[in-house]
Design a protein around this motif. Sequence first.
Motif, PDB file in Angstrom:
ATOM      1  N   UNK A  37       0.846  -1.192   0.000  1.00  0.00           N
ATOM      2  CA  UNK A  37       0.000   0.000   0.000  1.00  0.00           C
ATOM      3  C   UNK A  37       0.887   1.250   0.000  1.00  0.00           C
ATOM      4  N   UNK A  38       0.619   2.183  -0.923  1.00  0.00           N
ATOM      5  CA  UNK A  38       1.443   3.368  -1.046  1.00  0.00           C
ATOM      6  C   UNK A  38       1.185   4.334   0.103  1.00  0.00           C
ATOM      7  N   UNK A  39       2.179   5.150   0.401  1.00  0.00           N
ATOM      8  CA  UNK A  39       2.058   6.123   1.488  1.00  0.00           C
ATOM      9  C   UNK A  39       1.076   7.212   1.106  1.00  0.00           C
ATOM     10  N   UNK A  40       0.298   7.710   2.056  1.00  0.00           N
ATOM     11  CA  UNK A  40      -0.625   8.809   1.777  1.00  0.00           C
ATOM     12  C   UNK A  40       0.134  10.035   1.272  1.00  0.00           C
ATOM     13  N   UNK A  41      -0.470  10.746   0.336  1.00  0.00           N
ATOM     14  CA  UNK A  41       0.140  11.941  -0.236  1.00  0.00           C
ATOM     15  C   UNK A  41      -0.394  13.168   0.506  1.00  0.00           C
ATOM     16  N   UNK A  42       0.512  13.979   1.036  1.00  0.00           N
ATOM     17  CA  UNK A  42       0.145  15.199   1.755  1.00  0.00           C
ATOM     18  C   UNK A  42       0.674  16.398   0.976  1.00  0.00           C
ATOM     19  N   UNK A  43      -0.217  17.326   0.657  1.00  0.00           N
ATOM     20  CA  UNK A  43       0.145  18.537  -0.074  1.00  0.00           C
ATOM     21  C   UNK A  43      -0.015  19.748   0.835  1.00  0.00           C
ATOM     22  N   UNK A  44       1.070  20.496   1.033  1.00  0.00           N
ATOM     23  CA  UNK A  44       1.022  21.730   1.820  1.00  0.00           C
ATOM     24  C   UNK A  44       0.896  22.891   0.850  1.00  0.00           C
ATOM     25  N   UNK A  45      -0.259  23.501   0.815  1.00  0.00           N
ATOM     26  CA  UNK A  45      -0.479  24.646  -0.071  1.00  0.00           C
ATOM     27  C   UNK A  45      -0.151  25.917   0.712  1.00  0.00           C
ATOM     28  N   UNK A  46       0.949  26.551   0.335  1.00  0.00           N
ATOM     29  CA  UNK A  46       1.428  27.711   1.073  1.00  0.00           C
ATOM     30  C   UNK A  46       2.586  27.351   1.976  1.00  0.00           C
ATOM     31  N   UNK A  47       3.485  26.507   1.482  1.00  0.00           N
ATOM     32  CA  UNK A  47       4.551  25.993   2.346  1.00  0.00           C
ATOM     33  C   UNK A  47       5.739  26.940   2.473  1.00  0.00           C
ATOM     34  N   UNK A  48       5.594  28.180   1.991  1.00  0.00           N
ATOM     35  CA  UNK A  48       6.674  29.156   2.145  1.00  0.00           C
ATOM     36  C   UNK A  48       6.376  30.197   3.216  1.00  0.00           C
ATOM     37  N   UNK A  49       5.197  30.141   3.839  1.00  0.00           N
ATOM     38  CA  UNK A  49       4.877  31.032   4.946  1.00  0.00           C
ATOM     39  C   UNK A  49       5.406  30.484   6.254  1.00  0.00           C
ATOM     40  N   UNK A  50       5.229  31.253   7.339  1.00  0.00           N
ATOM     41  CA  UNK A  50       5.799  30.836   8.625  1.00  0.00           C
ATOM     42  C   UNK A  50       5.224  29.504   9.097  1.00  0.00           C
ATOM     43  N   UNK A  51       3.900  29.324   8.984  1.00  0.00           N
ATOM     44  CA  UNK A  51       3.280  28.065   9.408  1.00  0.00           C
ATOM     45  C   UNK A  51       3.642  26.934   8.461  1.00  0.00           C
ATOM     46  N   UNK A  52       3.535  27.194   7.151  1.00  0.00           N
ATOM     47  CA  UNK A  52       3.822  26.162   6.164  1.00  0.00           C
ATOM     48  C   UNK A  52       5.246  25.656   6.231  1.00  0.00           C
ATOM     49  N   UNK A  53       6.197  26.552   6.449  1.00  0.00           N
ATOM     50  CA  UNK A  53       7.594  26.145   6.543  1.00  0.00           C
ATOM     51  C   UNK A  53       7.816  25.210   7.726  1.00  0.00           C
ATOM     52  N   UNK A  54       7.180  25.531   8.858  1.00  0.00           N
ATOM     53  CA  UNK A  54       7.362  24.686  10.034  1.00  0.00           C
ATOM     54  C   UNK A  54       6.663  23.338   9.878  1.00  0.00           C
ATOM     55  N   UNK A  55       5.522  23.323   9.226  1.00  0.00           N
ATOM     56  CA  UNK A  55       4.860  22.037   8.959  1.00  0.00           C
ATOM     57  C   UNK A  55       5.750  21.186   8.060  1.00  0.00           C
ATOM     58  N   UNK A  56       6.287  21.803   7.014  1.00  0.00           N
ATOM     59  CA  UNK A  56       7.172  21.078   6.097  1.00  0.00           C
ATOM     60  C   UNK A  56       8.379  20.522   6.843  1.00  0.00           C
ATOM     61  N   UNK A  57       8.940  21.316   7.747  1.00  0.00           N
ATOM     62  CA  UNK A  57      10.100  20.869   8.515  1.00  0.00           C
ATOM     63  C   UNK A  57       9.746  19.677   9.398  1.00  0.00           C
ATOM     64  N   UNK A  58       8.548  19.697   9.979  1.00  0.00           N
ATOM     65  CA  UNK A  58       8.123  18.605  10.853  1.00  0.00           C
ATOM     66  C   UNK A  58       7.824  17.322  10.083  1.00  0.00           C
ATOM     67  N   UNK A  59       7.516  17.444   8.797  1.00  0.00           N
ATOM     68  CA  UNK A  59       7.089  16.279   8.018  1.00  0.00           C
ATOM     69  C   UNK A  59       8.151  15.747   7.058  1.00  0.00           C
ATOM     70  N   UNK A  60       9.185  16.528   6.784  1.00  0.00           N
ATOM     71  CA  UNK A  60      10.063  16.198   5.656  1.00  0.00           C
ATOM     72  C   UNK A  60      10.820  14.883   5.822  1.00  0.00           C
ATOM     73  N   UNK A  61      11.035  14.433   7.057  1.00  0.00           N
ATOM     74  CA  UNK A  61      11.760  13.173   7.254  1.00  0.00           C
ATOM     75  C   UNK A  61      10.832  11.995   7.561  1.00  0.00           C
ATOM     76  N   UNK A  62       9.533  12.220   7.449  1.00  0.00           N
ATOM     77  CA  UNK A  62       8.576  11.133   7.713  1.00  0.00           C
ATOM     78  C   UNK A  62       8.609  10.109   6.575  1.00  0.00           C
TER      79      UNK A  62
END
Length: 307
Positions: A1-26
């Motif tokens: 089963x393939x991994x779920x795909x998560x799309x962060x729309x707005x990943x260059x703002x303060x919140x989006x950047x931190x979400x991306x940082x928290x998820x990038x090594x998952x």
Amino acid sequence: MSAPIVFIDGDQGTTGLQIHERLRNRTDLSLLTLADAERKDPLRRAEAINACDIAILCLPDAAARDAVGSIENPAVRVIDASSAHRTHPDWTYGFPEMSAGQAERIADARRVTNPGCYPTGAIGLLRPLLQAGLIPGDYPVSIHAVSGYSGRGRAGVEEHEGQGAANAPLFQVYGLELAHKHTPEIQQHAGLGQRPIFVPAYGAFRQGIVLTVPIELRLLAPGVDGAALHTCLAKHYADAAHVQVLPLHESSALKQLDPQALNGTNDMRLSVFPNMEHGQVLLSAVFDNLGKGASGAAVQNLNLMLR
């Protein structure tokens, strides 16, 4: 089963950047990102949001509504970090610890709206006490809060970290018209019968929040004191992983509250400070406005939706 795909729309703002940082090594999910040239292309963004399993929207309110309106794939689930849908009846409020069963409702939801940073603290303090009947629904609530300047988004970060940083204000109270957009959210989800007074401020530190609510015991039912308020909060959050209630003996030893104490975490610390001589109690919440108040909460909700 393939991994779920998560799309962060707005990943260059303060919140989006931190979400991306928290998820990038998952390794249990796949992050869908757009190239720099595609981020402002509405067609490419629409393609991306319809190709993912869960979209996290880190956008201004109008853009968030447009993004939701572009969804044609009924399988797409959404976590909206903007304030566009926080009082909408068709959206599940993304505060897992708010009430019994809320985490399960988030886990099953198609549309989840992330709480605002200030409302997280205010609702976290007030809702359990109102639900228990210790504070009446018509109590005249006043809320005071100081946030790090990142709460303003890029504008705040630029003002304090850019070329003109030497001229940035050390402290500024705003929302003087008492019409802050978080106020209806606080009233609705705390269960208040009337609009609270909410006075926010920014300090010259990057992130973190101290939020306080003063309580007059003479306006509560006979016998309700600081210990009763503390017991209620402690019982409500007894099993919560990310919300802690400081024991009374520890809060009595405090001389000040540090808004940055929980930075970098998804935790929130609640405290009760009774003054029985004067019949007054101060309720407080300390947490990271970019953690439990934004990106941490979004990831917490994402984890619930992925389980």
